[in-house]
Design a protein around this motif. Structure first.
Motif, PDB file in Angstrom:
ATOM      1  N   LEU A  85       0.514   6.551  -6.758  1.00 53.57           N
ATOM      2  CA  LEU A  85      -0.403   7.462  -7.152  1.00 53.57           C
ATOM      3  C   LEU A  85      -0.125   8.969  -7.073  1.00 53.57           C
ATOM      4  CD1 LEU A  85      -3.255   5.481  -5.304  1.00 53.57           C
ATOM      5  CD2 LEU A  85      -3.241   6.066  -7.750  1.00 53.57           C
ATOM      6  N   ASP A  86       0.844   9.256  -5.842  1.00 51.54           N
ATOM      7  CA  ASP A  86       1.236  10.743  -5.714  1.00 51.54           C
ATOM      8  C   ASP A  86       1.974  11.151  -7.023  1.00 51.54           C
ATOM      9  OD1 ASP A  86      -0.053  10.815  -3.352  1.00 51.54           O
ATOM     10  OD2 ASP A  86       1.907  10.174  -2.231  1.00 51.54           O
ATOM     11  N   PRO A 108       0.819  -1.226   0.176  1.00 50.41           N
ATOM     12  CA  PRO A 108      -0.139   0.013   0.079  1.00 50.41           C
ATOM     13  C   PRO A 108       0.782   1.116  -0.117  1.00 50.41           C
ATOM     14  CG  PRO A 108      -0.711  -1.558   1.686  1.00 50.41           C
ATOM     15  CD  PRO A 108       0.381  -1.979   1.099  1.00 50.41           C
ATOM     16  N   ALA A 109       1.986   1.343   0.613  1.00 52.11           N
ATOM     17  CA  ALA A 109       2.712   2.502   0.786  1.00 52.11           C
ATOM     18  C   ALA A 109       3.501   2.798  -0.507  1.00 52.11           C
ATOM     19  CB  ALA A 109       3.915   2.199   1.700  1.00 52.11           C
ATOM     20  N   GLN A 130       2.166   1.862  -3.598  1.00 53.34           N
ATOM     21  CA  GLN A 130       1.142   2.070  -4.438  1.00 53.34           C
ATOM     22  C   GLN A 130       0.534   3.504  -4.334  1.00 53.34           C
ATOM     23  OE1 GLN A 130       0.200   0.079  -6.813  1.00 53.34           O
ATOM     24  NE2 GLN A 130       1.848  -0.995  -5.967  1.00 53.34           N
ATOM     25  N   GLN A 131       0.713   4.121  -2.889  1.00 56.54           N
ATOM     26  CA  GLN A 131       0.560   5.412  -2.867  1.00 56.54           C
ATOM     27  C   GLN A 131       1.320   6.352  -3.365  1.00 56.54           C
ATOM     28  OE1 GLN A 131       0.106   5.432   1.748  1.00 56.54           O
ATOM     29  NE2 GLN A 131      -1.995   5.318   1.669  1.00 56.54           N
ATOM     30  N   SER A 132       2.721   6.071  -3.408  1.00 56.13           N
ATOM     31  CA  SER A 132       3.647   6.971  -3.752  1.00 56.13           C
ATOM     32  C   SER A 132       3.434   7.008  -5.174  1.00 56.13           C
ATOM     33  CB  SER A 132       5.273   6.552  -3.343  1.00 56.13           C
ATOM     34  OG  SER A 132       5.437   5.300  -3.939  1.00 56.13           O
TER      35      SER A 132
END
Length: 440
Positions: free
Chosen positions: A53-54, A46-47, A49-51
């Motif tokens: 997306l950022d 998740p971490a 994937q968040q980066s």
């Protein structure tokens, strides 16, 4: 890192297929090497994937700002009914002005020729993209180190369980021998009781290690982004671990190798661009524009759109902010100080990286020395145990010496195993400190 095979990944994909999740819970556990654990983590963490997306969010933000360079076209529509018309005095007569019903449509086009906001977007786009990419790389580095250390932690506990199982076999054999000697009247029951105590203690240690292993598997799954309900087995070549643990300790510490330092350099360039932005605000804003207007006028509402009286024009607009209360000057001074502040951040980061490398290098060399020493101790302890066990069977040595030799051997094996995996984890820390962690 090289991905050796992907069948395990394909197997895990079936776990998320609707309607099959429950069926797959009892399936054969997926078997992952370290490389496959990392690859899975890159795809599911998740971490990370968040980066990612950022990074995509930043890209859309850049394109949104750069859109100011394109022609801006819009259409405005208006319809109005006057209950009372405006009047004017003309030669002493009061004359109504205009008609009761009016409607207008306006097509307008503007094109920025020079705009400090649009120029800022153009000049900073490359650095903003680089900043977003560096955030992704940093997340991958953290992920690689965390997954690697969690992987080795599981292997350490598994290896400890293996050694405890071997010790239980030896102790069980010793217990049988001492019991037979006790039954035969050769020795008293003290040896038999000591063997029982030693065996029970080792079994208790195995139980604790077994429970700890479950928690460490769960932590590894967390780092990978793998659901805890999915079983997992690890695949590794034990013969290569010692080779993998050794690295060149003569590498120089270069701050520029660290992505954290690169991030500060990017931030410095962005601050310099921001300073220039406030300087550009002294330059007039220049726009080209053109309008085409549709005008409809009639006192009768149902005849309003019968006749059109259009007009059109084009022009050049120059905006010169003459005085803003020294706002631009203060913004420039603030931006310059912020840029200077990053210089101190860079200096602090260089010092911090140097200290971190020194500490990681010292820890690695210490574990490396322990590794070589404890590996030698295992060979010595094994030789001592074999000799004393043979002497005990021959009636030369007391059973207490056998237990002591067994304890020394188990301790030497456990210490060696612990040193090996501490060395592997320390290597990851050193690689991170040097900025040489390989990520995809």
């Amino acid at each position: 890192m090289k991905l050796y095979s992907i069948p395990a990944l394909l197997l895990l994909m079936t776990y998320t297929t609707p309607g099959k999740a429950q069926q797959q819970q009892s399936a054969t556990p997926a078997t992952f090497s370290l490389e496959q654990c990392l690859q899975y983590a890159y795809e599911h963490s998740p971490a990370l994937q968040q980066s990612l997306l950022d990074q995509r969010i930043a890209e859309h933000g850049i394109k949104s700002k750069l859109a100011d360079w394109y022609p801006q076209i819009r259409f405005d529509y208006n319809v109005q009914h006057a209950f009372q018309l405006q009047v004017s005095n003309f030669n002493g007569q009061i004359i109504p002005l205009g008609l009761r019903n009016t409607s207008a449509g306006q097509f307008s086009l503007t094109q920025n020729i020079f705009s400090s906001d649009a120029l800022l977007a153009s000049n900073s786009a490359k650095e903003v993209r680089k900043q977003a990419s560096q955030n992704v790389v940093l997340t991958k580095i953290d992920l690689s180190v965390n997954v690697g250390k969690a992987f080795y932690d599981v292997l350490l506990t598994r290896d400890q369980l293996r050694l405890l199982d071997e010790d239980i076999v030896r102790l069980d054999r010793s217990l049988t021998d001492s019991y037979n000697q006790y039954e035969g009247g050769i020795v008293d029951k003290v040896d038999y009781k000591r063997a029982t105590i030693a065996l029970n203690n080792t079994k208790a240690q195995k139980k604790s290690a077994t429970e700890a292993l479950k928690a460490k598997y769960s932590f590894l799954k967390l780092q990978m982004g793998l659901p805890d309900s999915i079983p997992l087995q690890l695949s590794y070549d034990s013969s290569r671990l010692e080779t993998l643990a050794i690295m060149d300790t003569s590498a120089a510490a270069l701050a520029r190798n660290r992505v954290e330092y690169q991030q500060l350099e990017t931030q410095k360039r962005l601050q310099d661009i921001n300073y220039n932005y406030y300087k550009w605000q002294f330059i007039p804003t220049v726009q080209a524009y053109g309008n085409y207007n549709l005008n409809y006028l009639n006192n009768d509402l149902d005849k309003l759109y019968r006749d059109n009286y259009p007009n059109s024009f084009a022009g050049l607009r120059v905006g010169i902010p003459l005085f803003q209360g020294f706002k631009r000057v203060q913004n420039m001074k603030q931006a310059k100080l912020q840029s200077d502040r990053v210089n101190y951040d860079l200096e602090q980061m260089r010092n911090s990286i140097s200290t971190e490398v020194s500490q990681a290098m010292a820890a690695y060399k210490g574990y490396l020395n322990d590794f070589y020493t404890l590996r030698q101790n295992v060979a010595i302890a094994q030789e001592v145990f074999n000799t004393i066990e043979l002497q005990y069977r021959s009636g030369i040595k007391a059973y207490l010496e056998v237990i002591t030799a067994q304890t020394d051997l188990r301790t030497a094996e456990l210490n060696y195993s612990n040193a090996l995996y501490q060395l592997l984890g320390s290597k990851l820390d050193l690689e991170r400190a040097l900025g040489v962690v390989q990520v995809h």
